[in-house]
Motif scaffolding. Structure first.
Motif, mmCIF file in Angstrom:
data_model
loop_
_atom_site.group_PDB
_atom_site.id
_atom_site.type_symbol
_atom_site.label_atom_id
_atom_site.label_comp_id
_atom_site.label_asym_id
_atom_site.label_seq_id
_atom_site.Cartn_x
_atom_site.Cartn_y
_atom_site.Cartn_z
ATOM 1 N N GLY A 93 3.196 -7.881 1.789
ATOM 2 C CA GLY A 93 2.470 -7.091 0.802
ATOM 3 C C GLY A 93 1.888 -5.798 1.337
ATOM 4 N N ARG A 94 2.232 -5.454 2.575
ATOM 5 C CA ARG A 94 1.734 -4.220 3.175
ATOM 6 C C ARG A 94 2.893 -3.305 3.541
ATOM 7 N NH1 ARG A 94 -2.865 -6.350 7.525
ATOM 8 N NH2 ARG A 94 -4.385 -7.124 5.969
ATOM 9 N N GLY A 99 0.736 7.728 7.905
ATOM 10 C CA GLY A 99 0.537 8.405 6.637
ATOM 11 C C GLY A 99 0.629 7.499 5.426
ATOM 12 N N ALA A 100 0.912 6.228 5.613
ATOM 13 C CA ALA A 100 1.056 5.325 4.458
ATOM 14 C C ALA A 100 -0.207 5.337 3.596
ATOM 15 C CB ALA A 100 1.359 3.911 4.938
ATOM 16 N N ALA A 101 -1.371 5.312 4.256
ATOM 17 C CA ALA A 101 -2.635 5.368 3.527
ATOM 18 C C ALA A 101 -3.124 6.803 3.382
ATOM 19 C CB ALA A 101 -3.684 4.516 4.235
ATOM 20 N N ASP A 102 -3.003 7.573 4.450
ATOM 21 C CA ASP A 102 -3.591 8.920 4.514
ATOM 22 C C ASP A 102 -2.514 9.968 4.730
ATOM 23 O OD1 ASP A 102 -5.351 11.046 4.775
ATOM 24 O OD2 ASP A 102 -5.951 10.522 6.806
ATOM 25 N N MET A 103 -1.872 10.519 3.674
ATOM 26 C CA MET A 103 -1.979 10.056 2.306
ATOM 27 C C MET A 103 -0.639 10.174 1.595
ATOM 28 S SD MET A 103 -4.096 13.261 0.612
ATOM 29 C CE MET A 103 -3.909 12.618 -1.038
ATOM 30 N N LYS A 104 0.411 9.783 2.325
ATOM 31 C CA LYS A 104 1.740 9.882 1.740
ATOM 32 C C LYS A 104 1.982 8.833 0.658
ATOM 33 C CE LYS A 104 3.942 12.314 5.572
ATOM 34 N NZ LYS A 104 4.975 12.301 6.632
ATOM 35 N N THR A 359 -1.380 -1.178 0.818
ATOM 36 C CA THR A 359 -0.853 -2.398 0.215
ATOM 37 C C THR A 359 0.011 -2.068 -1.003
ATOM 38 O OG1 THR A 359 -2.715 -2.741 -1.292
ATOM 39 C CG2 THR A 359 -2.915 -3.659 0.940
ATOM 40 N N GLU A 360 0.961 -2.945 -1.271
ATOM 41 C CA GLU A 360 1.789 -2.781 -2.461
ATOM 42 C C GLU A 360 0.938 -2.843 -3.725
ATOM 43 O OE1 GLU A 360 5.206 -5.309 -2.540
ATOM 44 O OE2 GLU A 360 5.581 -5.107 -0.387
#
Length: 381
Positions: A93-94, A99-104, A359-360
């Motif tokens: 689920g991740r 950059g996944a979170a910040d912020m792509k 997270t998805e």
């Protein structure tokens, strides 16, 4: 959400570390947005290596909503990643990647929303900027262009990770460098020389005293985890080897100010104290010189603004928050007069760290938020 994840995988694969070219990523976004029927322009460095992309879907003769995100990421050197940071990894689920979170993650959701936008009565604007991580550098040239536009957006959503809470404020930042100059000499005769590191130490004491004063008696804003303005020294450089008295030392430091504090007044107090240090040395070679290297304004959008209630309705929020990190939101607000909030998927607790992830579920909720926005834009708000 599968399309958002597919686009996120593409975006993470571009190693757009700050100060490095982002042109290949922007070209990918250009192609996608052109196919979605968007008009766009590029604004950035003359050599085209680092650029902002500004796109519009819908009519251009009326105010719309702007979604703003940055395309650069922080470096990965020295971090112990479990997998290639520039290759999306999906597990439990991740979604992992730099950059996944910040912020792509937000940028991917915005691009996917552009593809399904269709005909809009109220325009949707997308702003993808460069070099945000080093002081909101890139977006300034885009704002220069927007200042000349006959019509400006009526609302800006900056998609930094807030776990999709609606943030109405963040502190402003003033980055500074102080050079302390002394007089070199042999360490065996150190008292005859003038040690720049000692000057720097005295100056650091001034910064610490200012911080104590701000914490004890300064203005307070309880919406922040640290409710007062902070003064922080991050880097001290000086000296060549131990048997040489150093003639120069450099301190890189910052002020992160709440809305009710004026960083210029804080800097003035610090300059006065620095002058007192020099007077005590009674040495004409002693110098303490401070310059501002970068700054951006804070964000403090009033709870009563229609923009706040509008975004709250999109995410189903009852309240608002303020965030510790800075964004380009203050620039959109102060320079363009566009009411701005910060609201995006993921948590900044994951940002700038190894094995960064979003997270998805957060991306799915962001897609829902953007679908709600598109419905409003189709109806003309």
């Amino acid at each position: 959400m599968s399309r958002t994840i597919e686009i996120l995988e593409k975006l993470i694969a571009f190693p757009t570390v700050s100060r490095q070219p982002n042109r290949e990523l922007i070209s990918f976004c250009e192609e996608l947005l052109t196919q979605a029927g968007a008009m766009h322009q590029l604004v950035g460095l003359p050599d085209g290596s680092r650029v902002n992309l500004y796109a519009t879907i819908g009519p251009t003769d009326r105010p719309g909503v702007i979604l703003s995100g940055h395309t650069d990421v922080v470096p990965v050197e020295g971090q112990a990643w479990s997998s290639d940071p520039f290759k999306l990894r999906r597990h439990d689920g991740r979604l992992y990647g730099r950059g996944a979170a910040d912020m792509k993650g937000f940028c991917a959701a915005v691009l996917a929303a552009a593809e399904r936008a269709g005909a809009l009565r109220t325009p949707l604007h997308l702003a993808l900027s460069y070099d945000e991580e080093i002081g909101c550098i890139g977006v300034r040239s885009l704002i220069d262009v927007m200042e000349q536009a006959p019509v400006r957006p009526q609302l800006c959503i900056v998609g930094e990770p807030t776990s999709l809470a609606v943030a109405t404020g963040h502190k402003g930042k003033t980055a500074l460098t102080t050079i302390c100059r002394g007089r070199e000499g042999h360490s065996a005769m150190a008292p005859i020389a003038l040690n720049a590191l000692h000057l720097a130490s005295d100056f650091l004491s001034v910064l610490r005293a200012e911080q104590r004063q701000l914490a004890a008696d300064g203005a307070q804003d309880g919406d922040y985890d640290v409710p007062y303005t902070t003064v922080h020294a991050g880097i001290l450089r000086g000296g060549v080897q131990v048997n040489i008295v150093p003639n120069e030392a450099q301190i890189d430091w910052e002020i992160r100010s709440i809305a009710s504090d004026d960083p210029a007044k804080i800097l003035h107090r610090i300059d006065v104290s620095a002058a007192e240090i020099l007077a005590a040395y009674e040495d004409p070679d002693a110098k303490i010189e401070t310059r501002v290297t970068n700054s951006y304004p804070g964000l403090d959008t009033a709870q009563t603004r229609e923009a706040v209630s509008f975004v709250k309705s999109l995410v189903g929020a009852n309240g608002t928050i303020k965030v510790a990190f800075g964004t380009e939101g203050g620039l959109f607000d102060t320079r363009l007069g566009i009411p701005t909030v910060v609201c995006g998927p993921g948590s900044m607790a994951q940002g700038h760290k190894p094995d960064e992830f979003v997270t998805e579920d957060q991306l799915s909720r962001c897609d829902v938020m953007l679908d709600g926005l598109l419905e409003r834009l189709r109806a003309g708000l």
